[in-house]
Design an enzyme around this catalytic site. Structure first.
Site, PDB file in Angstrom:
ATOM      1  N   HIS A 216       0.835  -1.207   0.000  1.00 43.08           N
ATOM      2  CA  HIS A 216       0.000   0.000   0.000  1.00 43.08           C
ATOM      3  C   HIS A 216       0.870   1.257   0.000  1.00 43.08           C
ATOM      4  O   HIS A 216       2.024   1.216  -0.421  1.00 43.08           O
ATOM      5  CB  HIS A 216      -0.990  -0.056   1.169  1.00 43.08           C
ATOM      6  CG  HIS A 216      -1.694  -1.374   1.263  1.00 43.08           C
ATOM      7  ND1 HIS A 216      -2.639  -1.779   0.339  1.00 43.08           N
ATOM      8  CD2 HIS A 216      -1.526  -2.420   2.116  1.00 43.08           C
ATOM      9  CE1 HIS A 216      -3.044  -3.012   0.640  1.00 43.08           C
ATOM     10  NE2 HIS A 216      -2.376  -3.427   1.707  1.00 43.08           N
TER      11      HIS A 216
ATOM     12  N   GLU B 112      -1.893  -0.045   8.137  1.00 41.87           N
ATOM     13  CA  GLU B 112      -1.041  -1.058   7.514  1.00 41.87           C
ATOM     14  C   GLU B 112       0.078  -0.406   6.710  1.00 41.87           C
ATOM     15  O   GLU B 112       1.217  -0.900   6.710  1.00 41.87           O
ATOM     16  CB  GLU B 112      -1.880  -1.963   6.613  1.00 41.87           C
ATOM     17  CG  GLU B 112      -1.079  -3.068   5.950  1.00 41.87           C
ATOM     18  CD  GLU B 112      -1.914  -3.928   5.008  1.00 41.87           C
ATOM     19  OE1 GLU B 112      -1.336  -4.852   4.410  1.00 41.87           O
ATOM     20  OE2 GLU B 112      -3.125  -3.658   4.845  1.00 41.87           O
TER      21      GLU B 112
ATOM     22  N   HIS C   2       3.031  -7.085   4.340  1.00 42.51           N
ATOM     23  CA  HIS C   2       1.643  -6.708   4.607  1.00 42.51           C
ATOM     24  C   HIS C   2       1.263  -7.082   6.032  1.00 42.51           C
ATOM     25  O   HIS C   2       2.020  -7.744   6.748  1.00 42.51           O
ATOM     26  CB  HIS C   2       0.697  -7.427   3.638  1.00 42.51           C
ATOM     27  CG  HIS C   2       0.774  -6.932   2.229  1.00 42.51           C
ATOM     28  ND1 HIS C   2      -0.081  -5.986   1.710  1.00 42.51           N
ATOM     29  CD2 HIS C   2       1.625  -7.253   1.223  1.00 42.51           C
ATOM     30  CE1 HIS C   2       0.236  -5.746   0.449  1.00 42.51           C
ATOM     31  NE2 HIS C   2       1.276  -6.502   0.133  1.00 42.51           N
TER      32      HIS C   2
ATOM     33  N   GLU D 135       1.971 -11.764   5.346  1.00 41.27           N
ATOM     34  CA  GLU D 135       0.990 -11.091   6.201  1.00 41.27           C
ATOM     35  C   GLU D 135       1.485 -11.319   7.622  1.00 41.27           C
ATOM     36  O   GLU D 135       1.383 -12.413   8.166  1.00 41.27           O
ATOM     37  CB  GLU D 135      -0.405 -11.680   5.994  1.00 41.27           C
ATOM     38  CG  GLU D 135      -0.961 -11.529   4.592  1.00 41.27           C
ATOM     39  CD  GLU D 135      -1.577 -10.167   4.318  1.00 41.27           C
ATOM     40  OE1 GLU D 135      -1.534  -9.297   5.229  1.00 41.27           O
ATOM     41  OE2 GLU D 135      -2.110  -9.952   3.216  1.00 41.27           O
TER      42      GLU D 135
END
Length: 308
Positions: free
Chosen positions: A94, A131, A189, A271
């Protein structure tokens, strides 16, 4: 630890306040060079035999040993910078500015199997730690560790893109790794699942051959990279594999992520935890834990690239 060498019996000189330092000094001056440490080990105080350094055990002659004993525990074949010549691309998921550009990040891009949004805003903890902030922090820590190992590290974005303040899109993220001819790419992430869903998982590319996507050449190498990253992450953070994805293996294979589908070099996503679970969030918001996460990911990358 002082090292006297195999089969070497150190002399036992009388303990005399004047003669002992003179004997040590004479030994060092006579042998000199690389032999100096050897004699020092032979005449050093017996208190150094238990692993303490001479200075730490109250010795008064450390300056007489200008060359310390070699590290016999180290692997002599291991290069000082094990990742010298290796290129690692780190992809912080992101972008902190994505939320200001909803129309731009909603634009569809081709990922081979279908079209998908350019990017998303990512998730956040219940207290508002995003995040995008998390991924950049871990990525920067990871870069420091990898560069110390000798790697050339490139980012897909560092929160300071001059041409955009959002993205890059998922297809561009893949191209950055491909264009760099990266030896490994890791996309960082954190998940946004329900309370009670805990743990990390590493996402691996599945076999895809459609449109611009052909992951078949990198499936096996990416899996190996993912397994090594998983092992390093567990070792350094103590985190458990996800209890809601991957069946407890900590690994999940997907064919719907453009960053993986369009990659031509070994690549995985990690993740690191679930930001919406309070216990995981306490870890993710800890700087100490994020450093452990970066160290664990780095260890996995080093192991993969060294083939060990």
């Amino acid at each position: 630890m002082s090292y006297a060498g195999p089969g070497f019996e150190p002399p036992q000189p009388p303990r005399h306040s004047v003669r002992r330092p003179l004997a040590v000094a004479l030994a060092v001056l006579v042998l000199g060079g690389t032999g100096g440490w050897f004699v020092w080990g032979a005449v050093a105080d017996d208190g150094d035999r238990d692993g303490e350094s001479l200075a730490g055990s109250g010795g008064v002659y450390p300056s007489l040993s200008p060359i310390g004993p070699p590290d016999f525990a180290a692997d002599p074949s291991r290069p000082a910078t094990p990742l010298a010549g290796k290129v690692v691309v780190v992809d912080p998921g992101h972008n902190p500015g994505n939320f200001k550009h909803p129309a731009e990040i909603a634009r569809k891009v081709n990922i081979g199997t279908n079209s998908k949004e350019c990017d998303t805003t990512g998730t956040a903890t219940n207290s508002g730690y995003t995040e995008a902030e998390f991924t950049l922090d871990v990525a920067r820590r990871l870069r420091t560790v990898l560069e110390r190992e000798g790697a050339t590290v490139k980012f897909t974005q560092d929160g300071d893109r001059s041409d955009h303040v959002f993205g890059p899109c998922v297809d561009e993220r893949a191209r950055i790794g491909n264009s760099a001819h990266a030896d490994a790419v890791v996309s960082i992430h954190a998940d946004g699942s329900a309370q009670g869903n805990r743990g990390f998982h590493v996402i691996l590319p599945g076999a895809v051959r459609e449109g611009a996507a052909d992951t078949r050449p990198i499936v096996a190498s990416s899996r190996l990279l993912g397994e090594r990253v998983k092992a390093g992450f567990v070792r350094e953070t103590g985190s458990a594999p996800s209890n809601y994805i991957g069946g407890g293996t900590g690994l999940d294979t997907r064919t719907d992520l453009g960053g993986l589908n369009l990659s031509t070099v070994p690549k995985v996503f990690i993740e690191c935890g679930n930001m919406r679970d309070s216990k995981d969030a306490a870890l993710l918001t800890s700087g100490t834990w994020r450093q452990e996460a970066a160290q664990g990911i780095s260890e996995g990358i080093v192991s993969f690239l060294r083939g060990s």
